[in-house]
Design an enzyme around this catalytic site. Structure first.
Site, mmCIF file in Angstrom:
data_model
loop_
_atom_site.group_PDB
_atom_site.id
_atom_site.type_symbol
_atom_site.label_atom_id
_atom_site.label_comp_id
_atom_site.label_asym_id
_atom_site.label_seq_id
_atom_site.Cartn_x
_atom_site.Cartn_y
_atom_site.Cartn_z
ATOM 1 N N LYS A 4 0.054 4.242 -0.238
ATOM 2 C CA LYS A 4 -0.614 5.415 0.345
ATOM 3 C C LYS A 4 -0.427 6.625 -0.572
ATOM 4 O O LYS A 4 -0.358 6.442 -1.794
ATOM 5 C CB LYS A 4 -0.092 5.667 1.774
ATOM 6 C CG LYS A 4 -0.189 4.388 2.636
ATOM 7 C CD LYS A 4 0.041 4.603 4.101
ATOM 8 C CE LYS A 4 -0.101 3.263 4.827
ATOM 9 N NZ LYS A 4 0.049 3.384 6.286
ATOM 10 N N ASN A 63 0.869 -1.181 0.000
ATOM 11 C CA ASN A 63 0.000 0.000 0.000
ATOM 12 C C ASN A 63 0.901 1.225 0.000
ATOM 13 O O ASN A 63 1.496 1.561 1.019
ATOM 14 C CB ASN A 63 -0.900 -0.034 1.252
ATOM 15 C CG ASN A 63 -1.725 1.232 1.397
ATOM 16 O OD1 ASN A 63 -1.801 2.054 0.475
ATOM 17 N ND2 ASN A 63 -2.347 1.394 2.557
ATOM 18 N N GLY A 117 2.960 2.525 10.804
ATOM 19 C CA GLY A 117 3.890 3.633 10.629
ATOM 20 C C GLY A 117 4.633 4.023 11.893
ATOM 21 O O GLY A 117 5.242 5.085 11.954
HETATM 22 P P1 13P Z 1 3.359 0.661 7.564
HETATM 23 O O1 13P Z 1 3.871 -0.646 6.968
HETATM 24 O O2 13P Z 1 4.056 1.849 7.010
HETATM 25 O O3 13P Z 1 3.309 0.594 9.040
HETATM 26 O O4 13P Z 1 1.830 0.797 7.056
HETATM 27 C C1 13P Z 1 0.966 -0.248 7.229
HETATM 28 C C2 13P Z 1 -0.291 0.040 6.494
HETATM 29 O O5 13P Z 1 -1.069 0.879 6.898
HETATM 30 C C3 13P Z 1 -0.541 -0.689 5.244
HETATM 31 O O6 13P Z 1 -1.845 -0.493 4.790
#
Ligand code: 13P
Length: 260
Positions: A11, A9, A172
């Site tokens: 984002k 993902n 995160g």
């Molecule tokens: P991180 O791997 O950056 O913690 O994010 C996880 C996440 O929200 C994946 O959808």
């Protein structure tokens, strides 16, 4: 036997140019890893360019969100009709969408139904926040999310879904859940709720990922758990070498790729 599935993902990261460069840097190595479904979920503007790059590969493409209507006066939204020409998967109900954009289980349920009508495979995110975790509400929160998200779906539809358990406190933060902790929530709470709502065969068929601070160092701990079928990876999916390594280790742990 549930096929492992690792999804990235991205984002709100990567311009079209950056997305093309990232995919070029990892696609041939990713493509070579056997026995694991690989999915990249870039932002909407990059989907078309990435689709073209992935065409000669087994790597699949996903979107990060979607509206439930096919078309209409919904300024700024993207519909399942538009996505089905581009990708095979769609992430729905991510905690960031719930937190910042007011998404509810009811809305996610509408989106899941719309995705299934158009043969898009939903990756449905559930998970508790830190306060809920500390108050011992993990089970109540997640079973409530599942009941809302899966309302009116048939057992057959549920078997084809991907569910991602993403504890919000682990996203995160660099502080992932433990393998055993995630395994317990996925096995007892998520599969348990699906078994109560449907039946045990359905609970055993659905593929469930862990997400939250996954990286090449900790992926083996998650993939070696019996209830965990994959990972939804955020930050580490933006680094070609890390994402390839995560997929490779996953295949090794699940036995589809010989260990080096
Ligand atoms: P991180 O791997 O950056 O913690 O994010 C996880 C996440 O929200 C994946 O959808």
């Amino acid at each position: 036997m549930r096929t492992p599935i690792i999804a990235g993902n991205w984002k709100m990261n990567k311009t079209i140019t950056e997305a093309v460069n990232l995919v070029r840097a990892m696609r041939s190595e990713l493509n070579e890893v056997p026995g694991v479904d690989k999915v990249l979920c870039p932002p909407f503007p990059a989907l078309a360019a990435v689709k073209e790059l992935l065409e000669p590969t087994t790597i699949k493409l996903g979107a990060q969100n979607m509206h439930w209507e096919e078309q209409g006066a919904y300024t700024g939204e993207i519909s399942p009709l538009m996505l089905k020409e581009l990708c095979q998967y769609v992430i729905l109900g991510h905690s960031e969408r719930r937190q910042y954009f007011g998404e509810t289980d009811e809305g996610v349920n509408k989106k899941i139904k719309a995705a299934l009508v158009h043969s898009l495979i939903p990756i449905i995110c559930v998970g508790e926040n830190l306060a809920q975790n500390e108050a011992g509400q993990t089970e109540t929160v997640i079973s409530g999310q599942l009941k809302g998200c899966l309302a009116d779906l048939s057992a057959e539809q549920v078997r084809g879904l991907i569910i991602a358990y993403e504890p919000i406190w682990a996203i995160g933060t660099g502080r992932p859940a433990t393998g055993a902790g995630a395994n317990a929530v996925i096995g007892q709470v998520i599969r348990g709720t699906i078994s109560d709502l449907y039946d045990e065969a359905t609970a055993q068929a659905v593929r469930i990922q862990y997400g939250g601070s996954v990286n090449p160092k900790n992926i083996a701990e998650f993939m070696s758990q019996s209830e965990i079928d994959g990972a939804l990876v955020g930050g580490a999916s933006l680094r070609a070498a890390d994402f390839v390594e995560i997929v490779r280790i996953s295949a090794q742990v699940k036995g589809t790729l010989a260990r080096a």
